[in-house]
Write a protein that holds these residues in place. Structure first.
Motif, PDB file in Angstrom:
ATOM      1  N   TYR A  12       2.215  -1.418   9.880  1.00 51.89           N
ATOM      2  CA  TYR A  12       1.579  -1.855  11.122  1.00 51.89           C
ATOM      3  C   TYR A  12       1.776  -0.832  12.240  1.00 51.89           C
ATOM      4  CZ  TYR A  12       0.209  -6.497   9.509  1.00 51.89           C
ATOM      5  OH  TYR A  12      -0.398  -7.540   8.857  1.00 51.89           O
ATOM      6  N   ALA A  13       2.945  -0.212  12.268  1.00 54.03           N
ATOM      7  CA  ALA A  13       3.232   0.752  13.331  1.00 54.03           C
ATOM      8  C   ALA A  13       2.410   2.026  13.200  1.00 54.03           C
ATOM      9  CB  ALA A  13       4.722   1.092  13.333  1.00 54.03           C
ATOM     10  N   ASN A  14       2.203   2.494  11.967  1.00 49.58           N
ATOM     11  CA  ASN A  14       1.621   3.823  11.764  1.00 49.58           C
ATOM     12  C   ASN A  14       0.254   3.852  11.099  1.00 49.58           C
ATOM     13  OD1 ASN A  14       3.952   5.135  12.834  1.00 49.58           O
ATOM     14  ND2 ASN A  14       5.008   4.799  10.897  1.00 49.58           N
ATOM     15  N   LEU A  15      -0.141   2.765  10.458  1.00 47.49           N
ATOM     16  CA  LEU A  15      -1.409   2.773   9.715  1.00 47.49           C
ATOM     17  C   LEU A  15      -2.380   1.717  10.242  1.00 47.49           C
ATOM     18  CD1 LEU A  15      -0.004   3.125   6.071  1.00 47.49           C
ATOM     19  CD2 LEU A  15      -0.616   4.940   7.676  1.00 47.49           C
ATOM     20  N   GLY A  16      -2.301   1.453  11.540  1.00 47.72           N
ATOM     21  CA  GLY A  16      -3.081   0.369  12.136  1.00 47.72           C
ATOM     22  C   GLY A  16      -4.562   0.416  11.844  1.00 47.72           C
ATOM     23  N   GLU A  17      -5.165   1.603  11.873  1.00 38.71           N
ATOM     24  CA  GLU A  17      -6.602   1.724  11.641  1.00 38.71           C
ATOM     25  C   GLU A  17      -6.957   1.685  10.163  1.00 38.71           C
ATOM     26  OE1 GLU A  17      -7.944   5.248  13.562  1.00 38.71           O
ATOM     27  OE2 GLU A  17      -7.398   4.569  15.576  1.00 38.71           O
ATOM     28  N   HIS A  18      -5.946   1.645   9.316  1.00 42.52           N
ATOM     29  CA  HIS A  18      -6.187   1.737   7.872  1.00 42.52           C
ATOM     30  C   HIS A  18      -5.674   0.501   7.126  1.00 42.52           C
ATOM     31  CE1 HIS A  18      -7.659   4.866   5.099  1.00 42.52           C
ATOM     32  NE2 HIS A  18      -6.887   4.311   4.191  1.00 42.52           N
ATOM     33  N   LEU A  19      -5.328  -0.561   7.847  1.00 45.08           N
ATOM     34  CA  LEU A  19      -4.646  -1.699   7.224  1.00 45.08           C
ATOM     35  C   LEU A  19      -5.476  -2.403   6.165  1.00 45.08           C
ATOM     36  CD1 LEU A  19      -2.788  -3.315  10.263  1.00 45.08           C
ATOM     37  CD2 LEU A  19      -1.794  -1.990   8.385  1.00 45.08           C
ATOM     38  N   SER A  20      -6.792  -2.346   6.273  1.00 44.48           N
ATOM     39  CA  SER A  20      -7.627  -3.001   5.258  1.00 44.48           C
ATOM     40  C   SER A  20      -7.452  -2.364   3.888  1.00 44.48           C
ATOM     41  CB  SER A  20      -9.097  -2.960   5.654  1.00 44.48           C
ATOM     42  OG  SER A  20      -9.575  -1.628   5.661  1.00 44.48           O
ATOM     43  N   ARG A  21      -6.952  -1.125   3.854  1.00 46.44           N
ATOM     44  CA  ARG A  21      -6.762  -0.394   2.590  1.00 46.44           C
ATOM     45  C   ARG A  21      -5.298  -0.363   2.166  1.00 46.44           C
ATOM     46  NH1 ARG A  21     -11.155  -0.360   0.090  1.00 46.44           N
ATOM     47  NH2 ARG A  21     -10.942   1.671  -0.912  1.00 46.44           N
ATOM     48  N   VAL A  22      -4.438  -1.150   2.835  1.00 45.39           N
ATOM     49  CA  VAL A  22      -3.010  -1.199   2.506  1.00 45.39           C
ATOM     50  C   VAL A  22      -2.716  -2.466   1.705  1.00 45.39           C
ATOM     51  CG1 VAL A  22      -0.667  -1.355   3.435  1.00 45.39           C
ATOM     52  CG2 VAL A  22      -2.367   0.117   4.560  1.00 45.39           C
ATOM     53  N   VAL A  23      -2.097  -2.296   0.536  1.00 48.10           N
ATOM     54  CA  VAL A  23      -1.760  -3.422  -0.340  1.00 48.10           C
ATOM     55  C   VAL A  23      -0.329  -3.221  -0.849  1.00 48.10           C
ATOM     56  CG1 VAL A  23      -2.393  -4.796  -2.352  1.00 48.10           C
ATOM     57  CG2 VAL A  23      -4.177  -3.572  -1.068  1.00 48.10           C
ATOM     58  N   PRO A  24       0.661  -3.803  -0.193  1.00 47.53           N
ATOM     59  CA  PRO A  24       2.045  -3.648  -0.672  1.00 47.53           C
ATOM     60  C   PRO A  24       2.246  -4.301  -2.041  1.00 47.53           C
ATOM     61  CG  PRO A  24       1.976  -4.436   1.607  1.00 47.53           C
ATOM     62  CD  PRO A  24       0.592  -4.550   1.064  1.00 47.53           C
ATOM     63  N   ALA A  25       3.191  -3.772  -2.803  1.00 45.00           N
ATOM     64  CA  ALA A  25       3.502  -4.314  -4.133  1.00 45.00           C
ATOM     65  C   ALA A  25       4.930  -3.952  -4.503  1.00 45.00           C
ATOM     66  CB  ALA A  25       2.522  -3.782  -5.178  1.00 45.00           C
ATOM     67  N   HIS A  26       5.438  -4.600  -5.543  1.00 46.28           N
ATOM     68  CA  HIS A  26       6.801  -4.348  -6.012  1.00 46.28           C
ATOM     69  C   HIS A  26       6.871  -4.547  -7.525  1.00 46.28           C
ATOM     70  CE1 HIS A  26      11.236  -5.875  -6.273  1.00 46.28           C
ATOM     71  NE2 HIS A  26      11.124  -4.636  -6.722  1.00 46.28           N
ATOM     72  N   PRO A  27       7.017  -3.481  -8.302  1.00 43.97           N
ATOM     73  CA  PRO A  27       7.218  -3.618  -9.747  1.00 43.97           C
ATOM     74  C   PRO A  27       8.643  -4.058 -10.055  1.00 43.97           C
ATOM     75  CG  PRO A  27       7.292  -1.306  -9.132  1.00 43.97           C
ATOM     76  CD  PRO A  27       6.961  -2.070  -7.879  1.00 43.97           C
ATOM     77  N   ILE A  28       8.780  -5.112 -10.853  1.00 52.27           N
ATOM     78  CA  ILE A  28      10.114  -5.630 -11.190  1.00 52.27           C
ATOM     79  C   ILE A  28      10.569  -4.944 -12.473  1.00 52.27           C
ATOM     80  CG2 ILE A  28      11.526  -7.690 -11.403  1.00 52.27           C
ATOM     81  CD1 ILE A  28       9.754  -7.445  -8.852  1.00 52.27           C
ATOM     82  N   ALA A  29      10.928  -3.710 -12.326  1.00 51.15           N
ATOM     83  CA  ALA A  29      11.358  -2.895 -13.463  1.00 51.15           C
ATOM     84  C   ALA A  29      12.211  -1.759 -12.921  1.00 51.15           C
ATOM     85  CB  ALA A  29      10.150  -2.339 -14.215  1.00 51.15           C
ATOM     86  N   GLY A  30      13.072  -1.243 -13.756  1.00 45.94           N
ATOM     87  CA  GLY A  30      13.908  -0.139 -13.320  1.00 45.94           C
ATOM     88  C   GLY A  30      14.955   0.171 -14.374  1.00 45.94           C
ATOM     89  N   ALA A  31      15.832   1.086 -14.042  1.00 40.95           N
ATOM     90  CA  ALA A  31      16.926   1.500 -14.932  1.00 40.95           C
ATOM     91  C   ALA A  31      17.994   2.147 -14.069  1.00 40.95           C
ATOM     92  CB  ALA A  31      16.416   2.478 -15.997  1.00 40.95           C
TER      93      ALA A  31
END
Length: 295
Positions: A112-131
């Motif tokens: 929100y602070a830095n990508l205000g004009e581009h928010l329609s193209r922002v989709v946060p996600a979190h893969p539940i995987a790792g090592a």
């Protein structure tokens, strides 16, 4: 047969285990054209290119983002503010931004602070995987097979962008889940962030004792299994714990209450209650394991 190309040009910021495995999985699925890496150190990017994780790399956002269809932010969450500020002037209208952060509050604040004009193209996600291992050398194409990926769209996220991000993770073999960002942080404080905090704390406690060498010499499978996640990336988990500290503190307080109850049972020599608690925990754990990891 391979999938049609979903992403002609993918940019990955932070080409380690998570970002690198995303690239390799999409390459294996035939779902990406070119993969460009960007990050803090040229040496790690060169290594990722040598391994075939990325096709080329850049240290310049303008060059990296030219013609990009999607950007995956896979660096430690503590860097999100500086990264989004640096990339913002160079984003093109078609570019979708997603992330792989284990917390969402700080990520979304930076969006929100830095990508205000581009928010329609922002989709946060979190893969539940790792090592426990990190870096491009640890990346492998099957990391996300059958694993959950939680997509946490913004209110402004465009449905087409949400579908594109979901399809990319599905091409990696992942199972797509949806949550609000707030729900995500509450849930993962309990089942991911707290266990890491406890594992690090136990190992640090034992390592700090005068007889630590003797203690570790007798540690076996149970200790190995309980503390495996203490071998994870310290910078990444520092950032996760601080970013989600409010929810994590609530979970830590809840757990301290459980520890106090266990201490009381030991003090009172109450074997019946202790066995009952162990039995309830065993049943709950086995039900979860049978559902989560069916044989």
């Amino acid at each position: 047969m391979t999938s049609p190309v979903l992403i002609n040009k993918l940019v990955i910021c932070g080409v380690g285990l998570i970002g690198g495995s995303f690239a390799l999985a999409l390459k294996k699925a035939g779902a990406v054209g070119e993969v460009v890496g960007i990050g803090r150190t040229a040496a790690s990017l060169e290594r990722a290119q040598e391994l075939g994780v990325i096709d080329r790399y850049s240290t310049d956002w303008a060059e990296a983002l030219a013609g990009a269809d999607m950007v995956l932010l896979a660096m430690p969450v503590g860097q999100v503010g500086a990264v989004t500020e640096a990339m913002a002037p160079h984003l093109e209208p078609q570019t979708i931004i997603t992330d792989a952060g284990s917390t969402k509050r700080d990520m979304i604040e930076a969006f929100y602070a830095n990508l205000g004009e581009h928010l329609s193209r922002v989709v946060p996600a979190h893969p539940i995987a790792g090592a426990e291992k990190s870096g491009a050398d640890a990346a492998f194409a099957d990391l996300y097979q059958g694993r959950n990926v939680v997509v946490t769209p913004l209110g402004e996220s465009d449905p087409e962008a949400i579908e594109q991000v979901s399809s990319a993770w599905a091409a990696c073999g992942a199972i797509i889940r949806r949550m609000t960002p707030q729900e995500h942080d509450r849930v993962f404080a309990a089942v991911s962030h707290l266990p890491h905090l406890l594992a690090y704390g136990l190992v640090h406690d034992l390592a700090s004792r005068a007889n630590s060498e003797e203690l570790f010499s007798y540690a076996a499978g149970g200790f190995r299994d309980f503390t495996r996640i203490a071998g994870s990336h310290p910078e990444m988990w520092r950032d996760i714990c601080l970013a989600n500290r409010h929810a994590l503190l609530a979970e830590l307080d809840q757990y301290l209450g459980e520890l106090a109850y266990l201490r009381a049972l030991l003090l009172s020599n109450d074997g019946k209650a202790l066995e009952s608690l162990f039995g309830e925990a065993r049943e709950a754990r086995n039900r979860w394991a049978e559902k989560a990891f069916p044989s």
